[in-house]
Design a protein around this motif. Structure first.
Motif, PDB file in Angstrom:
ATOM      1  N   ALA A  24       0.830  -1.214   0.000  1.00  0.00           N
ATOM      2  CA  ALA A  24       0.000   0.000   0.000  1.00  0.00           C
ATOM      3  C   ALA A  24       0.863   1.262   0.000  1.00  0.00           C
ATOM      4  N   LEU A  28       1.204   4.362  -2.923  1.00  0.00           N
ATOM      5  CA  LEU A  28       1.131   5.803  -2.684  1.00  0.00           C
ATOM      6  C   LEU A  28       2.375   6.522  -3.201  1.00  0.00           C
ATOM      7  N   ASP A  60      -3.830  -1.387   5.668  1.00  0.00           N
ATOM      8  CA  ASP A  60      -3.364  -1.002   4.332  1.00  0.00           C
ATOM      9  C   ASP A  60      -4.470  -0.311   3.548  1.00  0.00           C
ATOM     10  N   LEU A  64      -4.740   3.742   2.157  1.00  0.00           N
ATOM     11  CA  LEU A  64      -5.103   4.192   0.815  1.00  0.00           C
ATOM     12  C   LEU A  64      -6.314   5.123   0.858  1.00  0.00           C
ATOM     13  N   LEU A  68      -5.979   8.859  -0.702  1.00  0.00           N
ATOM     14  CA  LEU A  68      -6.424   8.943  -2.090  1.00  0.00           C
ATOM     15  C   LEU A  68      -7.863   9.459  -2.140  1.00  0.00           C
ATOM     16  N   PHE A  71     -10.687   6.670  -4.801  1.00  0.00           N
ATOM     17  CA  PHE A  71     -10.276   5.294  -4.514  1.00  0.00           C
ATOM     18  C   PHE A  71     -11.510   4.406  -4.434  1.00  0.00           C
TER      19      PHE A  71
END
Length: 244
Positions: A24, A28, A60, A64, A68, A71
């Motif tokens: 993860a 990124l 993880d 994200l 994000l 996502f």
């Protein structure tokens, strides 16, 4: 001359099955590097498809989601294969342009940007990452043999302009997406099937190779004899389709 497409968000679909440690955070970091290479008004919508991995760490996923703004996470309990996972993700994509690669983000961010630019500027409906001889210096000999044998077979028996069908970085627009979703192969040769379908005159698609480079230190998974046997049947199905 092809028309340039409007710049906005594009989809990046990543299939996930038993990802490596630190996957993860690596995504990124890779996305940050990629964003720096894109036009200022272009962003990336990440679609992560969990292809039956058990025990994927919630930490993880939380990482994200926290970093994000665009996502989407999809999952199902049974492993079906990379092709199946990608088609599952692509069916959910809302963006005009879509790229896919592997969970470890193995290709240089400049290569990902080059595939996107080929699509954004309208030079192709399907952009296919292609690897030169330097790629094979980093690959186990067994995979070199498999890859080169498949490339020769593809060129001789299927007559495709792009013989490197198995590079794990590709992209397409909406016309290419429609063909991608017609695929039936769930595992290793789903790429070959896609390029074969996209290359048929009836599809009317422009398929363009894009030179890409692998990142240093990428670790390749072992190709089991069981998978090779199963995929030989898939290759025969594609070959027979050519003459029907």
């Amino acid at each position: 001359m092809p028309n340039s497409l409007p710049a906005s968000a594009f989809a990046l679909v990543l299939p996930c099955y038993k990802p490596p440690k630190g996957w993860a955070a690596n995504i990124l970091t890779s996305l940050d590097r990629l964003q720096a290479l894109l036009p200022a008004d272009v962003s990336v919508h990440l679609y992560l498809i969990n292809d039956g991995s058990v025990g994927l760490a919630e930490a993880d996923l939380a990482l994200l989601r926290a970093h994000l703004p665009q996502f989407t996470y999809l999952h199902y309990p049974v492993n079906h294969g990379k092709g199946y996972a990608l088609r599952t993700g692509v069916t959910q994509v809302q963006e005009e342009l879509c790229l896919f690669t592997d969970i470890d983000f193995p290709y240089e961010e400049a290569s990902v940007a080059a595939v996107f630019e080929t699509l954004r500027t309208g030079r192709a409906d399907v952009a296919v990452g292609t690897r030169d001889e330097s790629y094979y210096a980093h690959v186990p000999q067994a995979r070199v043999l498999i890859s080169k044998t498949l490339r020769r077979s593809t060129r001789l028996l299927l007559g495709l302009a792009v013989s490197d069908t198995q590079c794990g970085l590709k992209g397409f627009n909406q016309r290419g997406r429609a063909v991608f979703l017609h695929g039936q192969i769930d595992r290793y040769l789903f790429d070959l099937e896609f390029i074969f379908l996209a290359s048929r005159p009836a599809a009317g698609l422009r398929v363009e190779p894009v030179a890409v480079r692998l990142k240093p230190g990428v670790i390749f998974s072992r190709m089991s004899p069981k998978i090779l046997l199963a995929e030989s049947g898939s290759f025969l199905k594609i070959l027979l389709t050519r003459f029907t």
